[in-house]
Design an enzyme around this catalytic site. Sequence first.
Site, short mmCIF file in Angstrom:
data_model
loop_
_atom_site.label_atom_id
_atom_site.label_comp_id
_atom_site.label_asym_id
_atom_site.label_seq_id
_atom_site.Cartn_x
_atom_site.Cartn_y
_atom_site.Cartn_z
N GLY A 1 -0.10 54.12 7.60
CA GLY A 1 -0.99 52.97 7.55
C GLY A 1 -1.99 53.01 8.68
O GLY A 1 -1.69 53.43 9.80
N ALA B 1 -2.40 47.22 12.44
CA ALA B 1 -1.14 47.64 13.05
C ALA B 1 -1.09 49.16 13.18
O ALA B 1 -0.87 49.69 14.27
CB ALA B 1 0.03 47.12 12.21
N GLY B 2 -1.32 49.86 12.08
CA GLY B 2 -1.19 51.31 12.09
C GLY B 2 -2.22 51.99 12.98
O GLY B 2 -1.88 52.87 13.78
N HIS C 1 -2.53 30.98 -0.10
CA HIS C 1 -3.65 30.48 0.70
C HIS C 1 -4.41 29.41 -0.06
O HIS C 1 -4.75 29.61 -1.22
CB HIS C 1 -4.58 31.65 1.03
CG HIS C 1 -5.54 31.36 2.12
ND1 HIS C 1 -6.59 30.49 1.96
CD2 HIS C 1 -5.61 31.81 3.39
CE1 HIS C 1 -7.27 30.42 3.10
NE2 HIS C 1 -6.69 31.22 3.98
N ARG D 1 -1.34 26.03 5.87
CA ARG D 1 -1.68 26.53 4.54
C ARG D 1 -0.73 26.09 3.44
O ARG D 1 -1.16 25.71 2.35
CB ARG D 1 -1.70 28.04 4.58
CG ARG D 1 -2.79 28.51 5.47
CD ARG D 1 -2.79 29.99 5.55
NE ARG D 1 -3.99 30.37 6.29
CZ ARG D 1 -4.26 31.58 6.71
NH1 ARG D 1 -3.42 32.56 6.46
NH2 ARG D 1 -5.37 31.83 7.36
N GLU E 1 2.01 43.54 8.92
CA GLU E 1 2.45 42.66 7.83
C GLU E 1 3.69 43.20 7.14
O GLU E 1 4.42 42.45 6.50
CB GLU E 1 1.30 42.47 6.82
CG GLU E 1 1.61 41.40 5.78
CD GLU E 1 0.43 41.05 4.90
OE1 GLU E 1 -0.72 41.36 5.28
OE2 GLU E 1 0.66 40.47 3.83
N ARG F 1 2.90 31.56 7.75
CA ARG F 1 2.10 32.10 8.84
C ARG F 1 0.92 31.19 9.12
O ARG F 1 0.26 30.73 8.19
CB ARG F 1 1.59 33.49 8.49
CG ARG F 1 0.65 34.05 9.53
CD ARG F 1 0.22 35.46 9.20
NE ARG F 1 -0.66 35.55 8.05
CZ ARG F 1 -1.97 35.33 8.09
NH1 ARG F 1 -2.56 34.98 9.20
NH2 ARG F 1 -2.69 35.45 6.99
N LEU G 1 -3.65 38.94 12.39
CA LEU G 1 -4.44 39.93 13.12
C LEU G 1 -3.85 40.09 14.51
O LEU G 1 -3.70 41.20 15.03
CB LEU G 1 -5.90 39.48 13.20
CG LEU G 1 -6.60 39.26 11.86
CD1 LEU G 1 -8.06 38.89 12.07
CD2 LEU G 1 -6.51 40.50 10.99
C1 LIG Z 1 -8.63 38.36 2.42
C2 LIG Z 1 -7.74 38.26 3.61
C3 LIG Z 1 -8.14 37.53 4.73
C4 LIG Z 1 -7.34 37.44 5.86
N1 LIG Z 1 -7.79 36.71 6.93
C5 LIG Z 1 -7.03 36.68 8.05
C6 LIG Z 1 -7.50 36.01 9.23
O1 LIG Z 1 -8.60 35.47 9.25
N2 LIG Z 1 -6.72 36.01 10.32
C7 LIG Z 1 -5.51 36.64 10.33
O2 LIG Z 1 -4.87 36.63 11.37
N3 LIG Z 1 -5.05 37.28 9.25
C8 LIG Z 1 -5.77 37.32 8.11
N4 LIG Z 1 -5.30 37.98 7.00
C9 LIG Z 1 -4.04 38.70 7.08
C10 LIG Z 1 -4.22 40.02 7.79
O3 LIG Z 1 -5.48 40.54 7.51
C11 LIG Z 1 -3.22 41.05 7.38
O4 LIG Z 1 -1.96 40.53 7.42
C12 LIG Z 1 -3.24 42.21 8.34
O5 LIG Z 1 -4.55 42.69 8.49
C13 LIG Z 1 -2.35 43.32 7.86
O6 LIG Z 1 -2.55 44.46 8.68
P1 LIG Z 1 -1.64 45.71 8.51
O7 LIG Z 1 -2.11 46.70 9.49
O8 LIG Z 1 -0.23 45.32 8.58
O9 LIG Z 1 -1.87 46.23 7.03
P2 LIG Z 1 -3.17 46.69 6.23
O10 LIG Z 1 -4.40 46.42 6.97
O11 LIG Z 1 -3.04 46.16 4.86
O12 LIG Z 1 -3.04 48.26 6.19
C14 LIG Z 1 -2.14 48.91 5.38
C15 LIG Z 1 -2.30 50.38 5.59
O13 LIG Z 1 -1.24 51.07 4.99
C16 LIG Z 1 -1.70 52.11 4.19
N5 LIG Z 1 -0.81 52.28 3.07
C17 LIG Z 1 -0.33 51.31 2.25
N6 LIG Z 1 0.45 51.88 1.33
C18 LIG Z 1 0.45 53.20 1.56
C19 LIG Z 1 1.07 54.31 0.93
N7 LIG Z 1 1.84 54.14 -0.12
N8 LIG Z 1 0.83 55.52 1.43
C20 LIG Z 1 0.03 55.70 2.51
N9 LIG Z 1 -0.55 54.68 3.14
C21 LIG Z 1 -0.35 53.45 2.67
C22 LIG Z 1 -3.08 51.69 3.78
O14 LIG Z 1 -3.84 52.84 3.50
C23 LIG Z 1 -3.56 50.96 5.00
O15 LIG Z 1 -4.12 51.89 5.89
C24 LIG Z 1 -6.09 38.07 5.87
C25 LIG Z 1 -5.68 38.81 4.77
C26 LIG Z 1 -6.48 38.90 3.64
C27 LIG Z 1 -5.99 39.67 2.46
#
Ligand SMILES: Cc1cc2nc3c(=O)[nH]c(=O)nc-3n(C[C@H](O)[C@H](O)[C@H](O)COP(=O)(O)OP(=O)(O)OC[C@H]3O[C@@H](n4cnc5c(N)ncnc54)[C@H](O)[C@@H]3O)c2cc1C
Lengths: 645, 257, 217
Positions: free
Chosen positions: A41, A45-46, A267, A338, A433, A443, A449
């Site tokens: 990912g 986070a990643g 949401h 929310r 997440e 949340r 973020l």
């Molecule tokens: C529309 C929207 C608005 C939001 N607004 C806010 C906000 O204003 N404030 C806030 O705090 N939070 C917000 N959130 C929540 C927040 O954005 C997410 O919870 C957070 O960004 C998740 O980050 P992450 O790094 O865990 O995962 P992600 O950013 O989802 O990244 C997942 C990664 O895993 C990889 N991956 C997934 N499956 C596979 C696989 N099978 N093989 C290889 N790679 C894979 C993907 O390629 C990607 O790189 C929002 C979410 C959404 C959807």
Amino acid sequence: MTRLNARAPEGPVAEKWTAYKAGCKLVNPNNKRKLDIIVVGTGLAGASAAASLGQLGYNVKVFCYQDTPRRAHSIAAQGGINAAKNYQNDGDSAYRLFYDTIKGGDYRAREANVYRLAEVSNQIIDLCVAQGVPFAREYGGLLTNRSFGGAQVSRTFYARGQTGQQLLLGAYGALSRQIAAGNVTLYNRRDVLDMVLVDGKARGIIARNLVTGEIERHAAHAVVLANGGYGNVFFLSTNAMGSNVTPAWSAYKKGAMFANPSFTQIHPTCIPVHGDAQSKLTLMSESLRNDGRIWVPAKLKDVERLRNKEVKPSDIPESDRDYYLERRYPAFGNLVPRDVASRAAKERCDAGFGVGTTGVAVYLDFADAIKRKGHDTIDSLYGNLFQMYQQIVAESPYETPMMIYPAVHYTMGGLWVDYELMTTIPGLYAIGECNFSDHGANRLGASALMQGLADGYFVLPYTIGNYLAAEIHTPRFDPASSEFNTAAQAVTDRLKSIKNTGAKESVDHFHRRLGKIMWEYCGMARNEAGLNEALYLIAELRGEYARGVKIPGGVNEYNPELEKACRVADFIDLGELMVRDALQRSESCGGHFREEYQTSEGEALRNDDEFAFVGAWEYKGRDAAQLHREELQFKEIKLSQRSYK
Amino acid sequence: MNLTLKIWRQKSATAEGQMVSYDVSGISADSSFFEMLDTLNQKLIMSGGDPVSFDHDCREGICGTCSLYINGRPHGPEKGVTTCQLHMRSFKDGDTIHIEPWRARAFPVISDLIVDRSAFDKIIQAGGYVSVNTGGVPDANTIPVPKEKSDEAFDAATCIGCGACVAACSNAAAMLFIGAKVSHLALLPQGQVEAAKRVQQMVACMDELGFGNCSNTYACEAECPKGISVSNIARMNREFLSAKLFAEKEKIIQDSL
Amino acid sequence: MLLYSSITKKVLMALAGLFLVTFLCVHLGINLMLLKGDGGLMFSEAATFMGTNQVIKVFEIVLFAGFLLHILFGILVSFQNRAARPTAYACGNSSETSFFSKYMFHTGIIVFIFLVLHFIDFYFIKIGIVAPPPGIASHDFYHRTLLLFSSPWYSLLYIISFLFLGIHLNHAIQSGFQTLGWNHSKYMDAVKFIGSAYSLLITVGFSIVPLYILLSK
Ligand SMILES: Cc1cc2nc3c(=O)[nH]c(=O)nc-3n(C[C@H](O)[C@H](O)[C@H](O)COP(=O)(O)OP(=O)(O)OC[C@H]3O[C@@H](n4cnc5c(N)ncnc54)[C@H](O)[C@@H]3O)c2cc1C
Ligand code: HEM
Ligand code: SF4
Ligand code: FES
């Protein structure tokens, strides 16, 4: 049922992290070079983890399914990121952020983790600014803040309506720098399909090259999962089309426990569904609730007239409008958390007061704000959101109220992790997440973020060292070993078996059906009968799915339908676990609202005596799972009924 | 709505490709362009055909994955939107729609409408960041940044890396993409420290990857879904020139062990 | 030359081009002296000055270098640009851009062909590579000009060439500013306007002379 231990350090909550850092084992720089880490990912986070670990000198391999790390779905986050900077001098502190997060999560999160999150939040902002993240500023040149739901202080940092994008580009820059330096190797367009365990420890992954279809093996001393949330189990959600649970789910099947799967965030402010061909839902940032007022007509007769387009929303006089959030929650008004806002919208629509052609929408009105602050101010705050809305709905929010309705947005549940963010498989970590850790049953806005970056930049780089310090004598793993062979073979077999051309329906057909079941029975409101019905329907769906899905093309080529097929198979299994978890939890808390358990005013009714625990599920075969508990102890914060009145 | 689609089909990077015609019917004007393509693909799958591959992910105009060249314009006829934000109401019943992949030497086709844009990653890796480590940075409010500068930096930073600028440019130049990143960082005090080095490295990388030169036709700005201004290209040129002319020569100092 | 970065190439081109633009202004001034009904006195004087002054001689070299540089880079850059898109679109680009900006190479080539003719007709005679037509001294530009423009075909060719130069410059001037990084939201519109006005002036100005000679015959 065993009891899980989070292994948080002893001592007062405010001192735990300092104590941990002082006591954890370190790896010397020469040894770091000999240690490989896989990060799945490239979201906040990643990317932050991979960059930080690469900077420390570990040998990192990072994976994403998109063509570039910068497209991870974190990019879509709009509203902002919290931090306890107290730049506004409005009484904020790490403790208050901690308190708000625990309370917002309806007392189902672990104190030690949440306090640590609040504690490192300030460092995140410092780092991001140093990376060149263009946060909003005052004319004096200093950073500004906005308020977000569930808090009475202004602690949210933002970059217009694109905070996630700017933060992710910052992390992507840091990651790119490490890639250029040779510390991190990027594997893009890869689908991570399985985990490889050697002697019970996580030692690698099996991935499919999405372009060539090749099955690849990658070995490492530790594996970090950061694959995001699983909201797409509902088919329609605000997640990206490719968001999936597969890496986490494969870990679950290999022995990592999955915690609180039913805790889903719906949401309140999304663009309503328009029709059957709809493929995804679009979020309108919660920050809109700062200035927008939510209402529906107070009289059913007006609802009718609006639907027939006999009158415009602006024609409804103030006295005939029901600003139901302001009415029910005078203290927080439109800024209630929310889950509360979503349920209130559902309640009004169920009662027949919904607007729009479908009757499942409420108004979010900016007329007052535009009058008070002026068109330009509103434009500078929400311009891009308004534009986005207009593009989809073909109506201008400057002229007529927006229509919104709740949609699946975030999943609080995820892989169970201890204080060190390690899952129940040694050497397997989960961050962002995809773990369950910090948000309890709900949340707060702008906290995901914060959590993703806290995990990646400031927590994991310490805690993973504590594990790897004992691995410095472990030589690099041979991806041709029998464990890798078995896992790769299993993946190949699975792909072949899924690709059954005799079947009648496509993957999307099944995914849509699963989504409907989940939304109907395991969505904003749940009850025992419905959940049992869902179990039955999912089992039926799974049976049909196993008999075959129609997938064109071959296994050894670019084949998006095949990708989806694996993901949907996992979603079906996950859906079942979510329903089980929702059934198990005979209380209402946060996003989990069991209709049987509510106050006379329709508010969620917790049962702290029996359910103040994290429910972590252990895989026991395809349709069996065993529940384990992590008891939650609240030493700092007194449990109370959440009230936003 | 009933439409005729003429779509570029190409099985793999090495295969020959051609435009193929398809008919779709019963499309709602409120559905998105991709939902229309989903409908086509469902039809193709059900009739034993090969669905059209195209890149997409967020479907809300922010990830920059989507990349279709529609009727001679990247991201289609509307200004300031990505393909995934395009709705069918922008077309008329009975229209013929041509759909092609981005075309550039630096963006080879992978399959049908999907191209490989990793060249953009390489350019960023060449220096599109501020070299700070996790940890050890000053408090966020230590350095005030004039709001105007910060806003301008933000405008440049909203680039989603979609590549429409390259697709639109008659020279397949990547100047808008790079100009946006160079400007974003050069406008902020945090990015100024290594600005001279950054711009030279990024431009060198861009040239190496086989993008064209800038003829200032401004097709990029006209098609950029985020409205990135070509003034960012001028700023990059400025930065580049002053770096070439005035920047201190980098001394390689051997670390004594 | 090949080793220069894309921006450096464009900057050199722009510098050379903008230098040529200023030269055009001087050239036009001298040409317009033909309109003075003094039997070419002033024009010849100016031409002689331009032909003999040592400073101008140095400038002449710079000018040639400028042409050479501009043209060589122009051709190089255009070929590189073409190579950057090996597969063309099936459905041609319909982005909103200024139409002529895409044809800088074509208009440039037309100008180049004209330049060659122009050199043969004037400069080569002056330096003695080409023999002057009978009855005209090798440094007598006045009568040479009258003779050439008395042919409507030559005049037409001349006017058309300047039409293309005008088109070239219409995009080129603001483009040169942009290439050099002189783009500012406050001034860019003015630059564009002045660029267009200037190119119009060049086309019209240079066309007046043959028209005048043709009409006054
Ligand atoms: C529309 C929207 C608005 C939001 N607004 C806010 C906000 O204003 N404030 C806030 O705090 N939070 C917000 N959130 C929540 C927040 O954005 C997410 O919870 C957070 O960004 C998740 O980050 P992450 O790094 O865990 O995962 P992600 O950013 O989802 O990244 C997942 C990664 O895993 C990889 N991956 C997934 N499956 C596979 C696989 N099978 N093989 C290889 N790679 C894979 C993907 O390629 C990607 O790189 C929002 C979410 C959404 C959807
Ligand atoms: C009096 C003659 C000429 C003048 C004043 C002139 C001036 C200019 C100027 C100012 C530019 C803009 C440079 C930039 O964009 O940075 C330009 C561009 C150009 N010129 Fe000329 N030019 C002349 C003749 C020629 C000739 C003879 C050629 C022959 C090939 C030519 C080819 C080009 C090309 C191809 C460009 C566009 C380059 C690009 O941006 O891709 N020009 N010219
Ligand atoms: S500059 Fe615009 S068109 Fe180019 S990649 Fe960025 S967003 Fe896309
Ligand atoms: S799919 Fe993300 S921008 Fe279009």
